[in-house]
Design an enzyme around this catalytic site. Structure first.
Site, short mmCIF file in Angstrom:
data_model
loop_
_atom_site.label_atom_id
_atom_site.label_comp_id
_atom_site.label_asym_id
_atom_site.label_seq_id
_atom_site.Cartn_x
_atom_site.Cartn_y
_atom_site.Cartn_z
N GLY A 98 2.75 -5.92 -5.83
CA GLY A 98 2.34 -6.26 -4.48
C GLY A 98 1.02 -5.64 -4.11
CG ASN A 99 -1.22 -7.24 -1.39
OD1 ASN A 99 -1.09 -7.08 -0.18
ND2 ASN A 99 -1.02 -8.41 -1.99
NE ARG A 100 -3.07 1.13 -1.44
CZ ARG A 100 -2.29 2.20 -1.49
NH1 ARG A 100 -1.53 2.49 -0.44
NH2 ARG A 100 -2.28 2.97 -2.55
CB SER A 101 -2.04 -7.29 2.86
OG SER A 101 -2.23 -8.04 4.04
CB ALA B 227 -3.55 -9.58 0.28
#
Length: 406
Positions: A204-207, A276
């Site tokens: 995943g990502n930090r968005s 994102a």
């Protein structure tokens, strides 16, 4: 600001007291206009004490002042909370059988109604038709929350919290006088996609999705019909969008987001890809959790590239004349600055506009503020914006409307 607070007769009328206090604490003058049945839940002295204004339900009081007309003419905003099924029906039919409904026929300022009723009443075709009629006339009817109702019932129909009603109502007043997105269907993606590694882990990502939500809220304030494709967003972030009547489609993976965005984009005038999106996904995630074995390194995870959703949308244009906007979350490196990478991406993607912002720890993702540069398909700077994510959102919509109106 001079606000009329209409209160109709439902158990949620107690929340109108909290809303009244909140609006007064923000410095607004508030006159409460209840129905007769509302006063069976909350007495007039309570409303009078908190508002500092007289409370009546009667058209035939202060007749010499033509009160029902004077109230409407002097109002900057009308908020009805709770709005029962009966009140919605009477307002939609143009009834004028008490001070509240009579006043509603005289106002020219924004009107916001926050319904509260049992799920069956909210979902009844008659109520849905009344809501559609009111919205067609320009009344903002917020979507009720879902949760505990009277007794043991749960479901959609719960009055939103006073803080949320106040945010929606004041946002309507502060919205741009020129509703430059009125009549347009806007699709916004927000959040960050997650690609399963196994049933419990993901890439995943930090968005946080806050910028995408701000874009959706700003579009609603400017008159658009909005579809928000929400990738792994927290429920409290979605509440403001749902309350304002947007369609929300919740997704998790890039494949789900791609399907939802493409489906909504067939009728969209503008598509903004603020989510994102994961560039890669595991080829074959196992059905069971990958176990840690002492002394043994885990097997490598083979990745495959995900479809480039933004580039697809830009190339295909699923509707004639559609404006496509992308976001580029970049970090500078030895090969170039954030803006240089963004300009190159703009030329590759083929979108009409690309919003370039720096990201990293405590930058861009998950913060309340943002700083962006908007570039066109050739990489030329169109606009810059810095401040709250709502400020940035309006700057993006300004750029969209400037190119879609030419």
């Amino acid at each position: 600001m001079r606000i009329l607070l209409g209160v109709s007769g439902g158990i949620a009328a107690y929340k109108a007291v909290l809303l009244l206090r909140l609006l007064r604490e923000q410095g607004h003058a508030v006159r409460v206009v209840p129905t007769v049945s509302a006063l069976r839940f909350v007495g007039a002295p309570t409303f009078e004490a908190l508002s500092g204004e007289p409370v009546t339900t009667e058209v035939f009081e202060d007749v010499d002042r033509v009160q029902h007309v004077a109230l409407g003419q002097g109002a900057d905003l009308v908020v009805v909370a709770p709005a029962t099924a009966d009140l919605l029906a009477r307002a939609a039919a143009g009834r004028a059988d008490d001070l509240l409904t009579t006043t509603l026929l005289t106002v020219s300022c924004p009107v916001v109604m926050a319904p509260a009723m049992h799920t069956e009443m909210w979902e009844h075709p008659a109520t849905r038709a009344n809501v559609a009629t009111l919205r067609a006339r320009g009344v903002v009817v917020v979507e009720p929350a879902s949760g505990r109702l009277t007794g043991a019932d749960t479901g959609p129909g719960r009055l939103p919290e006073p803080e949320e009603i106040a945010r929606v109502a004041l946002d309507v007043v502060e919205a741009r006088p020129a509703a430059d997105l009125a009549g347009r269907h806007v699709v916004v993606s927000a959040g960050g996609t997650r690609e399963p590694i196994d049933p419990v882990r993901f890439i995943g990502n930090r968005s946080s999705g806050r910028q995408g939500v701000a874009l959706a809220v700003a579009a609603l304030a400017r008159g658009a019909r909005v579809t928000l494709v929400a990738a792994n967003l927290a429920g409290d972030l979605l509440a403001p969008v749902r309350a304002r009547g947007a369609e929300v489609v919740e997704v998790s993976t890039t494949a789900e987001l791609r399907s939802a965005v493409r489906g909504a984009a067939t009728t969209a005038d503008v598509v903004v890809m603020a989510a994102a999106v994961a560039d890669f996904r595991p080829v074959a995630p196992p059905a069971a959790k990958i176990k840690k074995v002492a002394g043994r390194s885990p097997a490598p995870i083979e990745l495959v590239e995900n479809p480039d959703v933004l580039a697809e949308l830009a190339a295909e244009r699923l509707r004639v004349g559609q404006v496509v906007v992308g976001f580029a979350a970049e970090t500078g490196d030895d090969d170039g600055t954030v803006l240089e990478h963004g300009r190159a991406k703009a030329r590759r993607k083929g979108a009409d506009l690309l919003v370039v912002n720096a990201v990293g720890h405590a930058v861009g993702f998950g913060t309340d503020d943002n700083e962006v540069t908007v570039v066109d398909g050739a990489g030329a700077t169109v606009a810059t914006a810095a401040g709250s994510k709502r400020v940035v959102a309006d700057a993006v919509w300004d750029a969209v409307t400037s190119i879609s109106s030419t």
